[in-house]
Design a protein around this motif. Sequence first.
Motif, short mmCIF file in Angstrom:
data_model
loop_
_atom_site.label_atom_id
_atom_site.label_comp_id
_atom_site.label_asym_id
_atom_site.label_seq_id
_atom_site.Cartn_x
_atom_site.Cartn_y
_atom_site.Cartn_z
N MET A 172 0.81 -1.03 -0.19
CA MET A 172 -0.07 -0.12 0.04
C MET A 172 0.75 1.50 0.03
SD MET A 172 -3.16 -1.11 0.01
CE MET A 172 -4.02 0.31 0.02
N ASN A 173 2.18 1.14 -0.11
CA ASN A 173 3.21 2.24 -0.19
C ASN A 173 3.04 3.12 1.13
OD1 ASN A 173 4.95 4.06 -0.89
ND2 ASN A 173 3.72 5.05 -2.22
N LEU A 174 3.12 2.48 2.42
CA LEU A 174 2.85 3.00 3.60
C LEU A 174 4.21 3.02 4.34
CD1 LEU A 174 -0.45 1.14 4.71
CD2 LEU A 174 -0.22 3.45 3.70
N ASN A 175 4.30 4.00 5.36
CA ASN A 175 5.52 4.12 6.20
C ASN A 175 5.07 3.59 7.46
OD1 ASN A 175 7.02 5.69 4.57
ND2 ASN A 175 6.21 7.44 4.98
N LEU A 176 5.49 2.25 7.77
CA LEU A 176 5.22 1.56 9.05
C LEU A 176 6.26 1.64 10.09
CD1 LEU A 176 3.26 -1.01 10.06
CD2 LEU A 176 5.02 -2.38 9.11
N ASP A 177 5.59 1.77 11.29
CA ASP A 177 6.35 1.69 12.47
C ASP A 177 6.49 0.30 12.81
OD1 ASP A 177 7.58 1.47 15.00
OD2 ASP A 177 6.36 3.31 15.71
N PRO A 178 7.60 -0.30 12.87
CA PRO A 178 7.49 -1.78 13.00
C PRO A 178 7.36 -2.38 14.34
CG PRO A 178 9.86 -1.18 12.76
CD PRO A 178 8.95 0.10 12.42
N THR A 179 7.53 -1.36 15.27
CA THR A 179 7.03 -2.05 16.86
C THR A 179 5.73 -1.74 16.97
OG1 THR A 179 9.52 -1.07 17.17
CG2 THR A 179 7.75 -1.45 19.06
N THR A 228 1.94 5.70 8.53
CA THR A 228 1.54 6.97 7.81
C THR A 228 1.66 6.86 6.45
OG1 THR A 228 3.64 7.77 8.08
CG2 THR A 228 2.14 8.49 9.83
N SER A 229 0.89 7.53 5.55
CA SER A 229 0.92 7.67 4.16
C SER A 229 2.32 8.09 3.59
CB SER A 229 -0.13 8.37 3.71
OG SER A 229 0.05 8.62 2.20
N ALA A 230 3.04 7.48 2.72
CA ALA A 230 4.21 7.77 2.34
C ALA A 230 4.03 9.08 1.44
CB ALA A 230 4.75 6.82 1.43
N ASN A 231 2.99 9.54 0.91
CA ASN A 231 2.62 10.73 0.12
C ASN A 231 2.37 11.95 0.95
OD1 ASN A 231 3.27 9.18 -2.11
ND2 ASN A 231 1.08 8.48 -2.15
N GLY A 232 2.08 11.82 2.29
CA GLY A 232 1.85 12.96 3.09
C GLY A 232 0.37 13.16 3.04
#
Length: 232
Positions: A172-179, A228-232
């Motif tokens: 989904m092209n997302l920024n994931l916090d792996p914790t 969060t969305s990678a595109n802001g």
Amino acid sequence: MYYPPYPSPAPKPVRNQQDNGKKRLMTVTGVGSVSTQPNVAKINLGVETQDEELTKAQQDNAQTLNKVIDSLVQMGIPREDIQTVDYFIYPQYDYVDGKQEFRGYQVTHTLQVTIKDLSQTGKVIDTAVQNGANRVSNIEFTIDNPQQYYKRALNRALENAVSKAQTIANQMNLNLDPTPTQIVEELPQGTVTPQTFKQAEAVSSASTQVEPGQIEITARIETKFQYTSANG
């Protein structure tokens, strides 16, 4: 008349430019399993007797059951590993020409026998049957220290959840916090153990064959991850 001035509106917070949008939560279920060979068997062995008189049915049952217990103790099963799990008394009836006629009583006494040497499992069954047991059921294979295997399964469940979350984020092209922000352990369910129980034929050289198979210990967790969305 004097009116106080309206207070100035509070300044709007400035969003950190490094925070690409509002953080949201992703819920993922993780599953992990560990297989191992069992080292403990539990078997239900019972004696069922019938008679027109309840006292006689009980006496016959007690005599036969004591004989079964003594035979198991003689072959090395500790008495503390032989435990009563059921004791029932049922009135018996026949139906003749639509009428109910009393036939007598049925008394059933069931023991649970714990076997810590699996090579003796078939011999325990044969010995009990030869000494009067006429009910054999609920053969269950377990392990004497399941926690060490469950912890390994729990670790695999967490790895599985993180991997799933990362796969979704990548797709989904997302920024994931792996914790994960939350981990909820689901209560483990009963495990079905593959097993085979073959009753011996009426031949003196035959014996009951029991195959314990493998035990699978499974852990399940529900996790929540921030992204969060990678595109802001």
